[in-house]
Design an enzyme around this catalytic site. Structure first.
Site, mmCIF file in Angstrom:
data_model
loop_
_atom_site.group_PDB
_atom_site.id
_atom_site.type_symbol
_atom_site.label_atom_id
_atom_site.label_comp_id
_atom_site.label_asym_id
_atom_site.label_seq_id
_atom_site.Cartn_x
_atom_site.Cartn_y
_atom_site.Cartn_z
ATOM 1 C CG HIS A 69 6.298 27.133 17.280
ATOM 2 N ND1 HIS A 69 5.015 26.681 17.487
ATOM 3 C CD2 HIS A 69 7.121 26.161 17.718
ATOM 4 C CE1 HIS A 69 5.055 25.481 18.042
ATOM 5 N NE2 HIS A 69 6.314 25.141 18.204
ATOM 6 C CD GLU B 261 3.130 30.842 14.001
ATOM 7 O OE1 GLU B 261 4.201 30.220 14.194
ATOM 8 O OE2 GLU B 261 2.029 30.280 13.879
ATOM 9 C CG ASP C 77 7.499 22.250 16.249
ATOM 10 O OD1 ASP C 77 8.404 22.743 16.952
ATOM 11 O OD2 ASP C 77 6.749 22.940 15.551
#
Lengths: 145, 145
Positions: free
Chosen positions: B51, B53, B141
Site C-alpha cells: 500500500h 504507506e 485492494d
C-alpha cells in the site's frame, strides 16, 4: 500440535537466522496446500516492513481471497502483521509461541480472528537464543530502541 | 492545509495512477525533511502488501526511530497500514481524505496516534475517478471481493 505448515514456518525462521537475520517465519495455508512461506528480512533486505508474515504474504502474491486461508507464524504477530491479518480477512492464525511477544492477541480476537497458540518450546528457545545474541537488533524490530 | 509533504504524497498517488496502479500515495516527514515517499504498487509489482504507506516505509529503509516523524497519506489508512503506524510508534498521521475509506480512525486514536484529516477535494476526486474506472481492482485492494 505442530503440523507441516508450522514446520514450514519454523524452517523459514531457522533459514533467516542462518542468513544473519531475525528468526521469525510464517506460512500461508489453503486447505492442504502450502500457498507460500517467508521469513523476516529486516537485515537481509534492509526492509523494516518485511516481518515474517509480511514476507509470506508478499511471496504469495495477489490472491483473490484469504477467507479460505490460515496463516502460521512462529511468534505472536505485532500490530503491523495483526492489522494485515484483519485487513486481509484471514480468519485464523496459528502461533508457535506468544511468550516472547504477544500484545496483539486482544486486537485480533476483537476482530473475529481465531488465534491458536501452540506454545512450542522450540519456538521460544529460537527467540531466546536470538535475543541474547542480538538484543539491539531485536529491539529495533519491535521498535523499542 | 496542504503542505509540501502532502503534495509529495499526492504526486506519488498521481504517478501510481499513470502507471496503471491504485492512486494512493504517502510521504514520511522528519522535521522539515522529506525522508521518503511511496505509492501503492499492488498492480505494478503484483504485491498486496505495498500500500502507499508501506511502500513509503519500505523506501525509507531502516530508521532508528519513528517517534520524531509524521506520516502523510492521501487516503485514510487501512488496518494493515494503521497497525504499522502503531507498531512503528509514528505519533502523527496527516490524511488527505477519510470519506472514501476510514475504518481505522478509532484504532489509531485509541493507540494515541494523532490523526489530522484535511478533507482535500482533490484527494476525494482522485479516488472517485479511480473507483469508477477500476471497481474490481479497488475491491481487491480493500479485500472486498
Amino acid at each position: 500440535m505442530k503440523d507441516k505448515f508450522m514446520q514450514a514456518a519454523i524452517d523459514e525462521a531457522r533459514a533467516g537466522r542462518k542468513e544473519g537475520g531475525i528468526p521469525i517465519g510464517s506460512a500461508l495455508r489453503r486447505g492442504d496446500e502450502l500457498v507460500a512461506s517467508g521469513h523476516n528480512k529486516r537485515v537481509q533486505e534492509g526492509n523494516p516492513i518485511l516481518h515474517g508474515e509480511m514476507d509470506c504474504l508478499n511471496n504469495a502474491g495477489r490472491q483473490r481471497t484469504y477467507r479460505d486461508t490460515v496463516l502460521y507464524t512462529t511468534l505472536m504477530p505485532c500490530y503491523m502483521c495483526a492489522g494485515t491479518i484483519v485487513q486481509f480477512k484471514i480468519p485464523k492464525v496459528v502461533v508457535g509461541e506468544a511468550q516472547t511477544f504477544g500484545e496483539s492477541l486482544e486486537f485480533l480476537q476483537s476482530h473475529g480472528v481465531e488465534v491458536e497458540i501452540l506454545n512450542l518450546p522450540e519456538c521460544v528457545e529460537m527467540m531466546q537464543e536470538f535475543i541474547e545474541a542480538e538484543p539491539t537488533l531485536w529491539n529495533e524490530d519491535i521498535m523499542e530502541l
